[in-house]
Design an enzyme around this catalytic site. Structure first.
Site, PDB file in Angstrom:
ATOM      1  CD  GLU A   1      -2.899  -0.998   2.354  1.00 22.60           C
ATOM      2  OE1 GLU A   1      -4.117  -0.937   2.197  1.00 22.60           O
ATOM      3  OE2 GLU A   1      -2.365  -1.061   3.463  1.00 22.60           O
TER       4      GLU A   1
ATOM      5  CB  CYS B   1       2.506   7.735   3.220  1.00 26.99           C
ATOM      6  SG  CYS B   1       2.974   6.545   4.495  1.00 26.99           S
TER       7      CYS B   1
ATOM      8  CB  CYS C   1       5.938  -4.531   9.762  1.00 23.98           C
ATOM      9  SG  CYS C   1       7.184  -3.743  10.826  1.00 23.98           S
TER      10      CYS C   1
ATOM     11  CB  CYS D   1       4.350  -1.659  17.035  1.00 23.35           C
ATOM     12  SG  CYS D   1       6.059  -1.263  16.671  1.00 23.35           S
TER      13      CYS D   1
ATOM     14  CB  CYS E   1       1.217  -0.948  14.303  1.00 24.47           C
ATOM     15  SG  CYS E   1       1.419  -0.779  12.517  1.00 24.47           S
TER      16      CYS E   1
ATOM     17  CB  CYS F   1      -0.284   6.655  11.399  1.00 24.24           C
ATOM     18  SG  CYS F   1       0.378   8.155  10.786  1.00 24.24           S
TER      19      CYS F   1
HETATM   20  N1  SAH Z   1       8.311   1.100  11.152  1.00 24.11           N
HETATM   21  C1  SAH Z   1       8.427   2.513  11.028  1.00 24.11           C
HETATM   22  C2  SAH Z   1       7.539   3.134   9.956  1.00 24.11           C
HETATM   23  C3  SAH Z   1       6.111   2.643   9.867  1.00 24.11           C
HETATM   24  S1  SAH Z   1       4.985   3.126  11.139  1.00 24.11           S
HETATM   25  C4  SAH Z   1       8.204   3.183  12.371  1.00 24.11           C
HETATM   26  O1  SAH Z   1       7.884   2.495  13.322  1.00 24.11           O
HETATM   27  O2  SAH Z   1       8.414   4.368  12.483  1.00 24.11           O
HETATM   28  C5  SAH Z   1       4.695   4.823  10.845  1.00 24.11           C
HETATM   29  C6  SAH Z   1       4.165   5.570  12.058  1.00 24.11           C
HETATM   30  O3  SAH Z   1       2.830   5.188  12.377  1.00 24.11           O
HETATM   31  C7  SAH Z   1       4.992   5.326  13.303  1.00 24.11           C
HETATM   32  O4  SAH Z   1       5.301   6.545  13.918  1.00 24.11           O
HETATM   33  C8  SAH Z   1       4.040   4.516  14.175  1.00 24.11           C
HETATM   34  O5  SAH Z   1       4.331   4.679  15.538  1.00 24.11           O
HETATM   35  C9  SAH Z   1       2.711   5.074  13.771  1.00 24.11           C
HETATM   36  N2  SAH Z   1       1.584   4.216  14.091  1.00 24.11           N
HETATM   37  C10 SAH Z   1       1.541   2.881  14.089  1.00 24.11           C
HETATM   38  N3  SAH Z   1       0.315   2.436  14.443  1.00 24.11           N
HETATM   39  C11 SAH Z   1      -0.450   3.531  14.681  1.00 24.11           C
HETATM   40  C12 SAH Z   1      -1.801   3.729  15.063  1.00 24.11           C
HETATM   41  N4  SAH Z   1      -2.620   2.710  15.246  1.00 24.11           N
HETATM   42  N5  SAH Z   1      -2.228   4.988  15.202  1.00 24.11           N
HETATM   43  C13 SAH Z   1      -1.416   6.038  14.967  1.00 24.11           C
HETATM   44  N6  SAH Z   1      -0.129   5.909  14.584  1.00 24.11           N
HETATM   45  C14 SAH Z   1       0.356   4.666  14.447  1.00 24.11           C
END
Ligand code: SAH
Length: 371
Positions: A90, A103, A110, A114, A117, A334
């Protein structure tokens, strides 16, 4: 299978062409792919017809195919792109008044897990190649009539995946995207976001051509971060802040920290004060993102007053902004990238592009992948 050209620089293209061809042919092909955004060699009318036919027998441009496009009420567009091996990834376009941000993803899925996410639920399928990373920018730009050459286009590597776990692909893509004789994007307009792969941050810092660095902080203590971001067990928060301190910023650059606010988890005033203590000595700013919800994710967004209070505390010490959620209604925000059509009932595998765009909300809700 024809060899894919996207991802190769001009020298690499030249090395693959028939040695009898004059060297400017490689430059013409490079220009067509990266600057004109040609999708097929047959379109490259600067080349003689006979040569085009010969080239087509052995090579393809190999740009990701637009499979689906979802339109948000707020103008955000989420793209499902199909790669050469049939897998999908995506990318998201966020139009704003003064600029447009694309983006892009750096991995399919991944591995970092986390807890807030949605992409994490996919696990890692594979790294994207440099060509597939650049191809997302070219495909989205072309679909929207944008040129990365003009000053409006920003690229953020904040889609699916952890860019620093695909550093060779990311660096090659960055060199191609910023080549003044090619795509021509300014290096100041590309940002990479990491969850904190400490040794790779140092490696990135040694590169002459590299994106700006953003770090997903997301917690104010070691324990809290270990729970939310398991990568912290391998790369602790203290070491991450140390790596940020040691990171060689360019004169025009400052670090960005991102902080996902999770209701009742990391959003208190005490968290805000601890965040300030962690990063206030750095040349940086903090972007706050209220959690974007997703099925199977056990967190909630904080109320707006909580976000405002957190921001007010941080602001006394460093620049702090609240990022607007973009494209939540189409699962483009995000942390929401999960290739929804792959699991959505109305997404038939036969759906081709350009299909009539489904209205945003109809693609909701996702169902959680059975673990
Ligand atoms: N792996 C990298 C890039 C992808 S995530 C990283 O961790 O930075 C991109 C951003 O989205 C990160 O800042 C992450 O913390 C945020 N993110 C992930 N899940 C989210 C959610 N459910 N709501 C808001 N931001 C989120």
């Amino acid at each position: 299978m024809p060899e894919v050209l996207l991802g190769l620089d001009v020298t690499e293209i030249a090395a693959r062409l028939n040695a009898e061809l004059p060297p400017f042919r490689a430059r013409q092909i490079y220009d067509a792919i990266y600057r004109q955004g040609s999708e097929r060699l047959a379109e490259v009318t600067t080349l003689p017809a006979g040569l085009r036919r010969d080239l087509e027998a052995g090579f393809s441009v190999g740009r990701p195919r637009l499979r689906r496009r979802f339109e948000s009420m707020d103008g955000t567009r989420r793209y499902l792109l199909e790669l050469g091996d049939g897998r999908t990834v995506e990318a998201v376009l966020m139009p704003e008044t003064s600029r447009d941000t694309i983006c892009i993803s750096t991995q399919i899925g991944c591995p970092l897990d986390c807890k807030f996410c949605l992409t994490a639920l996919l696990g890692l399928e594979r790294n994207l190649t440099a060509g597939e990373i650049v191809g997302q920018v070219l495909a989205v730009a072309r679909d929207n009539g944008l040129s990365p050459l003009d000053r409006r286009v920003n690229v953020v590597m904040m889609g699916m995946g952890e860019p620093l776990l695909n550093l060779p692909g990311v660096l090659k893509a960055t060199r191609l995207l910023t080549d003044a004789r090619g795509v021509g994007l300014s290096p100041r307009r590309i940002t990479l976001s990491t969850a904190g792969i400490i040794p790779k941050m140092a490696e990135l810092g040694r590169e002459p051509v590299r994106p700006k660095l953003a770090v997903s902080l997301n917690a104010s203590t070691e324990e809290q971060r270990r729970e939310l971001m398991p990568v912290t067990r391998k790369y602790p928060l203290a070491g991450l802040i140390e790596a940020c301190r040691a990171y060689p910023l360019r004169a025009w650059e400052s670090l960005t920290f991102e902080y996902v606010l999770l209701r009742g988890v990391n959003d208190t005033d005490a968290d805000a004060r601890r965040v300030v203590r962690l990063i206030a000595g750095l040349k940086c700013k903090l972007n706050l993102i209220a959690h974007n919800p997703g099925q199977g994710i056990p967190f909630e967004s904080p109320p707006p007053e909580r976000v405002a209070s957190f921001q007010a505390i941080v602001r006394r010490s460093l620049p702090c902004f609240v990022r607007k959620p973009r494209g939540r209604d189409i699962y483009a925000a995000c942390g929401q990238l999960k290739r929804l059509t792959a699991i959505s009932p109305e997404a038939s595998p036969a759906a081709t592009f350009p299909a009539p765009h489904p209205p945003g909300p109809s693609v909701l809700p996702p169902s959680r992948r059975s673990a």
